[in-house]
Design an enzyme around this catalytic site. Sequence first.
Site, PDB file in Angstrom:
ATOM      1  CB  CYS A 160      43.299  36.607  26.519  1.00 22.80           C
ATOM      2  SG  CYS A 160      43.946  35.488  25.067  1.00 22.80           S
ATOM      3  CG  HIS A 250      41.658  33.862  29.194  1.00 27.47           C
ATOM      4  ND1 HIS A 250      40.771  34.643  28.953  1.00 27.47           N
ATOM      5  CD2 HIS A 250      42.218  33.408  28.197  1.00 27.47           C
ATOM      6  CE1 HIS A 250      40.556  34.667  27.606  1.00 27.47           C
ATOM      7  NE2 HIS A 250      41.653  34.067  26.878  1.00 27.47           N
ATOM      8  CD  GLU A 252      38.585  36.002  31.687  1.00 25.84           C
ATOM      9  OE1 GLU A 252      38.632  35.921  30.210  1.00 25.84           O
ATOM     10  OE2 GLU A 252      39.810  36.080  31.974  1.00 25.84           O
TER      11      GLU A 252
END
Length: 305
Positions: A160, A250, A252
């Site tokens: 990001c 993202h 994660e």
Amino acid sequence: MVRFTTSLVYIHLFAFFAKTHLSLVLKNTLSLSLSLQKPSILRERKIVLSLKGHTFFIIIIMGGKRFAILMCGEDSEYVKKKYGGYFGVFVKMLAEEGETWDVYRVVSGEFPDEDEIGSYDGYVISGSCNDAHGNDVWICRLIALLNKLDSMKTKVLGFCFGHQILGRALGGKTGRALRGWDLGVTAVHLSSSSSKLFSSLKIPAALSIIECHRDEIRELPAKAEVIAWSDKTGIEMFRYGDHIMGIQGHPEYTKDILLSIIDRLLQRNLIVDSLAEEAKTKLEEVEPDREAWKKLCTSFLKGRL
């Protein structure tokens, strides 16, 4: 600086006053902030401990690779409570047995020392509430660090904001996304060249990923290659040489993390109700391909492609 290690750590205590030798073994519990002067396969760190008037030399020998997370945003209360902060989120996704992971909160001005920079096998750059096209002191300092890592050909992976700031550091242009917010779960299409790059991973040519951004890379430097795109964002992924890769989404994030962010964005009037509802609907309907992204990210960062 916070440190997490998945390896066994052997601590040898040399008690000179009694000429005795003690050995202790700790499993996954060490939390020390010690600097490594020179990178090596077998890392050794020394500290001096005084206990009840006696001096101990502590030698810590650690094998395995070292990685650092450059944290560009603050932890939300929700993520602190559930995951121990974003550092815990990244470690859960990326860390493997035998590795040491450190975090530098660059958003607060905490950077690795000059003699530490080369001791890491790779770096991960997190997301941020800040704009990658801003000129805050810490952002300019981060760009200088990324230029140095590029010159050293060190592995760097950005998510990001991390993706955007890498693009800017390499000479590209960033700014507000021309099509506005991308919030929810988005299908990302890998280019034909990246499909070949990731062929050993046996992942599909289109992957779903959680997105939460209103900025984007508008233009990459000539030597960078766009390796993924989506219907909303032209540069979802890029790579620069064999050592730098950016991902706009993202990988994660979990669904609950994004839901907590959507609520915060609403509370701060940064998004409208209709966008929030649309993003929540996407989350209910589509699962992000988290395992495929994990495989892709770890393989790139650790040189397994």
